[in-house]
Design a protein around this motif. Structure first.
Motif, PDB file in Angstrom:
ATOM      1  N   TYR A  62       0.835  -1.202   0.000  1.00 25.76           N
ATOM      2  CA  TYR A  62       0.000   0.000   0.000  1.00 25.76           C
ATOM      3  C   TYR A  62       0.869   1.252   0.000  1.00 25.76           C
ATOM      4  O   TYR A  62       0.646   2.188  -0.776  1.00 25.76           O
ATOM      5  CB  TYR A  62      -0.939  -0.046   1.199  1.00 25.76           C
ATOM      6  CG  TYR A  62      -1.913   1.095   1.348  1.00 25.76           C
ATOM      7  CD1 TYR A  62      -2.318   1.888   0.277  1.00 25.76           C
ATOM      8  CD2 TYR A  62      -2.453   1.386   2.595  1.00 25.76           C
ATOM      9  CE1 TYR A  62      -3.225   2.925   0.440  1.00 25.76           C
ATOM     10  CE2 TYR A  62      -3.362   2.413   2.770  1.00 25.76           C
ATOM     11  CZ  TYR A  62      -3.739   3.182   1.690  1.00 25.76           C
ATOM     12  OH  TYR A  62      -4.640   4.201   1.862  1.00 25.76           O
ATOM     13  N   ARG A  83      -4.992   5.087 -10.320  1.00 27.78           N
ATOM     14  CA  ARG A  83      -5.878   5.239  -9.171  1.00 27.78           C
ATOM     15  C   ARG A  83      -6.393   3.874  -8.714  1.00 27.78           C
ATOM     16  O   ARG A  83      -6.451   3.599  -7.515  1.00 27.78           O
ATOM     17  CB  ARG A  83      -7.048   6.164  -9.501  1.00 27.78           C
ATOM     18  CG  ARG A  83      -7.962   6.381  -8.296  1.00 27.78           C
ATOM     19  CD  ARG A  83      -9.097   7.333  -8.619  1.00 27.78           C
ATOM     20  NE  ARG A  83      -8.726   8.724  -8.533  1.00 27.78           N
ATOM     21  CZ  ARG A  83      -8.671   9.414  -7.404  1.00 27.78           C
ATOM     22  NH1 ARG A  83      -8.931   8.842  -6.265  1.00 27.78           N
ATOM     23  NH2 ARG A  83      -8.349  10.688  -7.408  1.00 27.78           N
ATOM     24  N   GLU A  84      -6.741   3.011  -9.651  1.00 31.84           N
ATOM     25  CA  GLU A  84      -7.256   1.681  -9.292  1.00 31.84           C
ATOM     26  C   GLU A  84      -6.189   0.848  -8.588  1.00 31.84           C
ATOM     27  O   GLU A  84      -6.489   0.116  -7.642  1.00 31.84           O
ATOM     28  CB  GLU A  84      -7.780   0.938 -10.528  1.00 31.84           C
ATOM     29  CG  GLU A  84      -8.348  -0.430 -10.240  1.00 31.84           C
ATOM     30  CD  GLU A  84      -9.427  -0.450  -9.151  1.00 31.84           C
ATOM     31  OE1 GLU A  84      -9.472  -1.446  -8.388  1.00 31.84           O
ATOM     32  OE2 GLU A  84     -10.219   0.507  -9.032  1.00 31.84           O
ATOM     33  N   GLU A  87      -6.035   2.035  -5.057  1.00 34.32           N
ATOM     34  CA  GLU A  87      -7.264   1.652  -4.354  1.00 34.32           C
ATOM     35  C   GLU A  87      -7.288   0.162  -4.044  1.00 34.32           C
ATOM     36  O   GLU A  87      -7.741  -0.254  -2.977  1.00 34.32           O
ATOM     37  CB  GLU A  87      -8.505   2.054  -5.162  1.00 34.32           C
ATOM     38  CG  GLU A  87      -8.725   3.554  -5.234  1.00 34.32           C
ATOM     39  CD  GLU A  87      -8.876   4.217  -3.877  1.00 34.32           C
ATOM     40  OE1 GLU A  87      -9.442   3.610  -2.941  1.00 34.32           O
ATOM     41  OE2 GLU A  87      -8.419   5.373  -3.741  1.00 34.32           O
ATOM     42  N   GLU A  88      -6.787  -0.628  -4.965  1.00 32.80           N
ATOM     43  CA  GLU A  88      -6.706  -2.082  -4.728  1.00 32.80           C
ATOM     44  C   GLU A  88      -5.761  -2.381  -3.572  1.00 32.80           C
ATOM     45  O   GLU A  88      -6.066  -3.199  -2.689  1.00 32.80           O
ATOM     46  CB  GLU A  88      -6.235  -2.801  -5.987  1.00 32.80           C
ATOM     47  CG  GLU A  88      -6.146  -4.296  -5.837  1.00 32.80           C
ATOM     48  CD  GLU A  88      -5.604  -4.962  -7.088  1.00 32.80           C
ATOM     49  OE1 GLU A  88      -4.877  -5.970  -6.933  1.00 32.80           O
ATOM     50  OE2 GLU A  88      -5.878  -4.481  -8.193  1.00 32.80           O
ATOM     51  N   ARG A  90      -5.052  -0.386  -1.186  1.00 32.00           N
ATOM     52  CA  ARG A  90      -5.731   0.125   0.019  1.00 32.00           C
ATOM     53  C   ARG A  90      -6.767  -0.874   0.535  1.00 32.00           C
ATOM     54  O   ARG A  90      -6.821  -1.170   1.730  1.00 32.00           O
ATOM     55  CB  ARG A  90      -6.387   1.463  -0.316  1.00 32.00           C
ATOM     56  CG  ARG A  90      -7.049   2.143   0.843  1.00 32.00           C
ATOM     57  CD  ARG A  90      -7.512   3.537   0.394  1.00 32.00           C
ATOM     58  NE  ARG A  90      -8.129   4.235   1.489  1.00 32.00           N
ATOM     59  CZ  ARG A  90      -9.388   4.644   1.496  1.00 32.00           C
ATOM     60  NH1 ARG A  90     -10.161   4.444   0.443  1.00 32.00           N
ATOM     61  NH2 ARG A  90      -9.869   5.274   2.527  1.00 32.00           N
ATOM     62  N   ARG A  91      -7.587  -1.415  -0.370  1.00 31.10           N
ATOM     63  CA  ARG A  91      -8.589  -2.410   0.025  1.00 31.10           C
ATOM     64  C   ARG A  91      -7.924  -3.656   0.600  1.00 31.10           C
ATOM     65  O   ARG A  91      -8.369  -4.196   1.622  1.00 31.10           O
ATOM     66  CB  ARG A  91      -9.471  -2.793  -1.162  1.00 31.10           C
ATOM     67  CG  ARG A  91     -10.506  -1.752  -1.523  1.00 31.10           C
ATOM     68  CD  ARG A  91     -11.476  -2.265  -2.580  1.00 31.10           C
ATOM     69  NE  ARG A  91     -10.843  -2.704  -3.816  1.00 31.10           N
ATOM     70  CZ  ARG A  91     -10.600  -1.926  -4.855  1.00 31.10           C
ATOM     71  NH1 ARG A  91     -10.946  -0.650  -4.832  1.00 31.10           N
ATOM     72  NH2 ARG A  91     -10.031  -2.415  -5.944  1.00 31.10           N
ATOM     73  N   SER A 120      -3.739   6.482   6.606  1.00 31.12           N
ATOM     74  CA  SER A 120      -4.992   7.067   6.107  1.00 31.12           C
ATOM     75  C   SER A 120      -4.853   8.571   5.894  1.00 31.12           C
ATOM     76  O   SER A 120      -5.369   9.127   4.914  1.00 31.12           O
ATOM     77  CB  SER A 120      -6.130   6.789   7.081  1.00 31.12           C
ATOM     78  OG  SER A 120      -6.426   5.423   7.118  1.00 31.12           O
ATOM     79  N   TYR A 123      -2.829   9.112   2.789  1.00 26.84           N
ATOM     80  CA  TYR A 123      -3.701   8.855   1.633  1.00 26.84           C
ATOM     81  C   TYR A 123      -4.606  10.067   1.380  1.00 26.84           C
ATOM     82  O   TYR A 123      -4.730  10.548   0.259  1.00 26.84           O
ATOM     83  CB  TYR A 123      -4.535   7.600   1.898  1.00 26.84           C
ATOM     84  CG  TYR A 123      -5.633   7.368   0.887  1.00 26.84           C
ATOM     85  CD1 TYR A 123      -5.376   6.727  -0.312  1.00 26.84           C
ATOM     86  CD2 TYR A 123      -6.936   7.793   1.142  1.00 26.84           C
ATOM     87  CE1 TYR A 123      -6.384   6.514  -1.236  1.00 26.84           C
ATOM     88  CE2 TYR A 123      -7.950   7.583   0.225  1.00 26.84           C
ATOM     89  CZ  TYR A 123      -7.671   6.942  -0.964  1.00 26.84           C
ATOM     90  OH  TYR A 123      -8.669   6.736  -1.884  1.00 26.84           O
ATOM     91  N   MET A 127      -4.664  12.420  -1.939  1.00 34.00           N
ATOM     92  CA  MET A 127      -5.858  12.558  -2.773  1.00 34.00           C
ATOM     93  C   MET A 127      -6.290  14.024  -2.881  1.00 34.00           C
ATOM     94  O   MET A 127      -6.742  14.466  -3.940  1.00 34.00           O
ATOM     95  CB  MET A 127      -7.000  11.692  -2.245  1.00 34.00           C
ATOM     96  CG  MET A 127      -6.739  10.209  -2.392  1.00 34.00           C
ATOM     97  SD  MET A 127      -6.403   9.770  -4.102  1.00 34.00           S
ATOM     98  CE  MET A 127      -5.342   8.367  -3.890  1.00 34.00           C
TER      99      MET A 127
END
Length: 179
Positions: A62, A83-84, A87-88, A90-91, A120, A123, A127
């Motif tokens: 991450y 971005r994906e 995000e992946e 992060r998930r 967080s 992040y 963003m």
């Protein structure tokens, strides 16, 4: 007298044998319970070790993907794919963290919570920068400095994890090069 002695001897002998058998049974029960406890401790240690390894790997992934994304933001080259990817990661981090929270010791859980808050916030700041609405202290260089602090915080967390697992002295690895 002889008959009475013979009868009493057999009764006493039976009682003595019963007492010896009861004591032997209790010893076997204690040994079995101690062995069960040891097996439970070994299993718990293995679960914690696996959880800590997974959360460390997810954190590193991450952090790396978020650093890469920050570079894309800095270069003005953010794509939906970039971005994906972040995000992946992060998930995945959230999922692995949830599992680790179920087995972590209180000391490790405290470190995990603090690390998650810091990650967080990094992040969020990244963003905001990407969306063109940076925090007053949210420039590329200031956010990049956050990653160095994240690494230092990770080293502390890793030390607490190692101590929780009973692993000896930790030799820290140098931080990865930051963007």
């Amino acid at each position: 007298m002889g008959v009475t002695g013979t009868l009493i001897a057999s009764v006493l002998s039976q009682r003595l044998v019963a007492r010896v058998q009861a004591e032997q049974f209790e010893r076997q029960q204690r040994v079995a319970e101690a062995q069960w406890r040891r097996e439970q401790q070994v299993d718990e240690l293995a679960r914690r070790r696996e959880g800590y390894m997974n959360v460390n790997a997810a954190f590193r992934r991450y952090r790396t993907q978020l650093m890469n994304f920050l570079w894309h933001v800095h270069k003005g080259a953010v794509t939906p794919e970039a971005r994906e990817v972040v995000e992946e990661a992060r998930r995945d981090h959230h999922s692995v963290l949830a599992e680790a929270q179920m087995v972590a010791s209180p000391a490790v859980l405290s470190e995990l919570d603090e690390m998650t808050r810091t990650l967080s916030e990094t992040y969020r700041r990244t963003m905001c920068l990407e969306e063109g609405n940076p925090d007053p202290d949210g420039s590329f260089d200031e956010i990049r400095a956050d990653f160095v602090r994240l690494w230092e915080q990770w080293e502390t967390m890793r030390g607490v994890m190692r101590a929780d697992l009973g692993v000896g002295d930790d030799t820290t690895t140098p931080p990865a090069t930051t963007p």
